[in-house]
Scaffold this motif. Structure first.
Motif, PDB file in Angstrom:
ATOM      1  N   UNK A 140       0.834  -1.205   0.000  1.00 47.01           N
ATOM      2  CA  UNK A 140       0.000   0.000   0.000  1.00 47.01           C
ATOM      3  C   UNK A 140       0.865   1.250   0.000  1.00 47.01           C
ATOM      4  N   UNK A 141       0.220   2.404  -0.079  1.00 46.22           N
ATOM      5  CA  UNK A 141       0.919   3.682  -0.055  1.00 46.22           C
ATOM      6  C   UNK A 141       1.248   4.125   1.368  1.00 46.22           C
ATOM      7  N   UNK A 142       0.518   3.607   2.340  1.00 45.85           N
ATOM      8  CA  UNK A 142       0.744   3.989   3.734  1.00 45.85           C
ATOM      9  C   UNK A 142       0.181   2.926   4.665  1.00 45.85           C
ATOM     10  N   UNK A 143       0.863   2.690   5.788  1.00 45.68           N
ATOM     11  CA  UNK A 143       0.383   1.767   6.791  1.00 45.68           C
ATOM     12  C   UNK A 143       0.494   2.412   8.165  1.00 45.68           C
ATOM     13  N   UNK A 144      -0.487   2.189   9.017  1.00 46.94           N
ATOM     14  CA  UNK A 144      -0.411   2.672  10.394  1.00 46.94           C
ATOM     15  C   UNK A 144      -0.553   1.490  11.345  1.00 46.94           C
ATOM     16  N   UNK A 145       0.197   1.559  12.460  1.00 46.02           N
ATOM     17  CA  UNK A 145       0.210   0.494  13.457  1.00 46.02           C
ATOM     18  C   UNK A 145      -0.185   1.077  14.806  1.00 46.02           C
ATOM     19  N   UNK A 146      -1.188   0.484  15.430  1.00 35.95           N
ATOM     20  CA  UNK A 146      -1.693   0.947  16.714  1.00 35.95           C
ATOM     21  C   UNK A 146      -1.004   0.172  17.827  1.00 35.95           C
ATOM     22  N   UNK A 147      -0.305   0.860  18.748  1.00 43.84           N
ATOM     23  CA  UNK A 147       0.422   0.157  19.811  1.00 43.84           C
ATOM     24  C   UNK A 147      -0.509  -0.282  20.937  1.00 43.84           C
ATOM     25  N   UNK A 148      -1.737   0.257  20.982  1.00 44.39           N
ATOM     26  CA  UNK A 148      -2.688  -0.153  22.018  1.00 44.39           C
ATOM     27  C   UNK A 148      -3.381  -1.459  21.664  1.00 44.39           C
ATOM     28  N   UNK A 149      -3.349  -1.830  20.384  1.00 42.95           N
ATOM     29  CA  UNK A 149      -4.021  -3.035  19.894  1.00 42.95           C
ATOM     30  C   UNK A 149      -3.098  -3.750  18.914  1.00 42.95           C
ATOM     31  N   UNK A 150      -3.603  -4.792  18.280  1.00 46.76           N
ATOM     32  CA  UNK A 150      -2.829  -5.468  17.225  1.00 46.76           C
ATOM     33  C   UNK A 150      -3.388  -5.100  15.857  1.00 46.76           C
ATOM     34  N   UNK A 151      -3.943  -3.901  15.742  1.00 50.10           N
ATOM     35  CA  UNK A 151      -4.602  -3.466  14.507  1.00 50.10           C
ATOM     36  C   UNK A 151      -3.658  -2.630  13.660  1.00 50.10           C
ATOM     37  N   UNK A 152      -3.591  -2.951  12.380  1.00 41.69           N
ATOM     38  CA  UNK A 152      -2.875  -2.130  11.410  1.00 41.69           C
ATOM     39  C   UNK A 152      -3.856  -1.748  10.308  1.00 41.69           C
ATOM     40  N   UNK A 153      -3.638  -0.569   9.713  1.00 44.32           N
ATOM     41  CA  UNK A 153      -4.505  -0.081   8.652  1.00 44.32           C
ATOM     42  C   UNK A 153      -3.656   0.350   7.465  1.00 44.32           C
ATOM     43  N   UNK A 154      -3.986  -0.166   6.296  1.00 43.22           N
ATOM     44  CA  UNK A 154      -3.263   0.170   5.067  1.00 43.22           C
ATOM     45  C   UNK A 154      -4.161   1.029   4.188  1.00 43.22           C
ATOM     46  N   UNK A 155      -3.573   2.080   3.590  1.00 40.05           N
ATOM     47  CA  UNK A 155      -4.348   3.048   2.805  1.00 40.05           C
ATOM     48  C   UNK A 155      -3.650   3.326   1.477  1.00 40.05           C
ATOM     49  N   UNK A 156      -4.432   3.398   0.411  1.00 38.70           N
ATOM     50  CA  UNK A 156      -3.932   3.802  -0.890  1.00 38.70           C
ATOM     51  C   UNK A 156      -3.468   2.660  -1.762  1.00 38.70           C
ATOM     52  N   UNK A 157      -4.267   2.304  -2.776  1.00 39.01           N
ATOM     53  CA  UNK A 157      -3.927   1.229  -3.719  1.00 39.01           C
ATOM     54  C   UNK A 157      -3.484  -0.044  -2.992  1.00 39.01           C
ATOM     55  N   UNK A 158      -4.332  -0.502  -2.098  1.00 43.61           N
ATOM     56  CA  UNK A 158      -3.973  -1.646  -1.259  1.00 43.61           C
ATOM     57  C   UNK A 158      -4.191  -2.960  -1.994  1.00 43.61           C
ATOM     58  N   UNK A 159      -3.220  -3.827  -1.865  1.00 41.53           N
ATOM     59  CA  UNK A 159      -3.315  -5.187  -2.399  1.00 41.53           C
ATOM     60  C   UNK A 159      -2.952  -6.142  -1.275  1.00 41.53           C
ATOM     61  N   UNK A 160      -3.881  -7.028  -0.922  1.00 42.39           N
ATOM     62  CA  UNK A 160      -3.636  -8.041   0.108  1.00 42.39           C
ATOM     63  C   UNK A 160      -3.659  -9.414  -0.536  1.00 42.39           C
ATOM     64  N   UNK A 161      -2.604 -10.191  -0.301  1.00 46.02           N
ATOM     65  CA  UNK A 161      -2.506 -11.548  -0.849  1.00 46.02           C
ATOM     66  C   UNK A 161      -2.490 -12.552   0.284  1.00 46.02           C
ATOM     67  N   UNK A 162      -3.349 -13.572   0.171  1.00 43.00           N
ATOM     68  CA  UNK A 162      -3.448 -14.633   1.174  1.00 43.00           C
ATOM     69  C   UNK A 162      -3.658 -15.950   0.429  1.00 43.00           C
ATOM     70  N   UNK A 163      -2.556 -16.683   0.204  1.00 44.01           N
ATOM     71  CA  UNK A 163      -2.654 -17.910  -0.578  1.00 44.01           C
ATOM     72  C   UNK A 163      -3.021 -17.591  -2.015  1.00 44.01           C
ATOM     73  N   UNK A 164      -4.093 -18.222  -2.517  1.00 44.01           N
ATOM     74  CA  UNK A 164      -4.505 -17.985  -3.909  1.00 44.01           C
ATOM     75  C   UNK A 164      -5.565 -16.892  -4.020  1.00 44.01           C
ATOM     76  N   UNK A 165      -5.718 -16.120  -2.936  1.00 45.51           N
ATOM     77  CA  UNK A 165      -6.698 -15.040  -2.951  1.00 45.51           C
ATOM     78  C   UNK A 165      -6.012 -13.682  -2.864  1.00 45.51           C
ATOM     79  N   UNK A 166      -6.522 -12.726  -3.628  1.00 45.05           N
ATOM     80  CA  UNK A 166      -6.012 -11.359  -3.607  1.00 45.05           C
ATOM     81  C   UNK A 166      -7.181 -10.393  -3.487  1.00 45.05           C
ATOM     82  N   UNK A 167      -6.977  -9.341  -2.677  1.00 45.65           N
ATOM     83  CA  UNK A 167      -7.996  -8.315  -2.527  1.00 45.65           C
ATOM     84  C   UNK A 167      -7.427  -6.950  -2.870  1.00 45.65           C
TER      85      UNK A 167
END
Length: 299
Positions: A140-167
């Protein structure tokens, strides 16, 4: 309960919350490097000859870079400004948390918000929790990581690959340990692709929520499932990759194969992507929204 007892209990709960809350105060150390700057008021400048010689730690997040600058708000000393300072890492940054590794050109961390924002182009890789599961990779173009949780957020032309699946989406909210990925778009539709030898399976929707460990998902806001020449549309769908079955609801849901002259409609349709077959689903079905609920408060 009298007012005094109420205040005592309230104070005890506040102390407990503060004691259990993860610290947002960042600590910076260096290997084969140095620190310079005004000792009292800063900024403190950390530099190392090693690419990952500067190490910032906050909560369970570790940030590595060649250079870092820690700043306090104007007029405050570095010590009294703890909790309000800003740290900037540059020269190539690596972020580590559990099974996750992310890389990008620079990162800015705010003690006030507890967010580390990694500039892009950024890449993230998460090793699977168990043998046999697939890793998760994000670009992605940018990622943010929250230290209070295990949550990350990706912004801008995001591509997520998990095995044979892409989002593909504008934004992806990701709960790292649970493996919940929420794909959203400001305009247009999320595109989710499952690679197959006999033609890709594609899902379009304004929002898609995917559990990357179990390979289940829901799509909402008006959906389209493209299975070769067979296309099913509706208001929402639930898909289980293990069974290959998608349950599509609508008013009504519709499916067609124009090449073969096939059409079918109903309040709920069952689309089997392994058999390329659609039929009316005659059992009662309720979209399992709770299973895909975010831990974040906005849900």
């Amino acid at each position: 309960m009298n007012r005094k007892s109420y205040l005592i209990i309230l104070l005890a709960l506040l102390v407990l919350a503060l004691a259990t809350a993860p610290s947002r105060i960042i600590k910076i150390s260096y290997l084969e490097g140095k620190r310079s700057g005004n000792l009292r008021y800063g900024p403190w400048i950390y530099e190392s000859s090693k690419p990952d010689g500067i190490i910032g730690t906050v909560g369970d997040l570790e940030i590595r870079a060649r250079k870092a600058v820690l700043e306090a708000p104007e007029g405050k000393s570095m010590q009294e400004a703890e909790g309000e300072r800003k740290a900037t890492f540059e020269g190539g940054v690596t972020v580590l948390r559990g099974r996750l590794t992310a890389k990008g050109p620079s990162l800015t961390y705010s003690e006030r918000t507890g967010l580390g924002v990694l500039s892009g182009p950024a890449k993230m890789h998460q090793e699977p929790a168990k043998e046999g599961q697939d890793p998760v990779d994000v670009e992605s173009q940018q990622m943010s990581f929250n230290v209070d949780t295990d949550i990350s957020t990706s912004i801008g032309n995001v591509k997520l690959t998990n095995g044979n699946q892409q989002g593909f989406a504008d934004s992806v909210y990701y709960e790292e340990e649970r493996g919940l990925a929420v794909f959203t778009m400001k305009k247009g539709r999320v595109k989710l692709v499952r690679k197959r030898e006999n033609g890709d399976l594609i899902i379009y929707a304004p929002e898609v929520r995917s559990l990357t460990k179990t390979k289940k998902l829901i799509a909402t806001g008006g959906v389209e499932l493209v299975d070769g020449d067979l296309v099913t549309r509706g208001d929402a769908l639930y898909y289980d990759d293990e069974t290959g079955e998608a349950i599509v609801i609508g008013k009504p849901a519709r499916s067609s194969n124009e090449k073969e002259g096939f059409k079918i409609s109903g309040g709920t349709l069952l689309h089997n992507v392994k058999k390329h077959r659609v039929q009316v689903y005659r059992k009662g079905f309720k979209m399992p929204l709770e299973e895909f609920k975010k831990v974040a408060s906005e849900d």
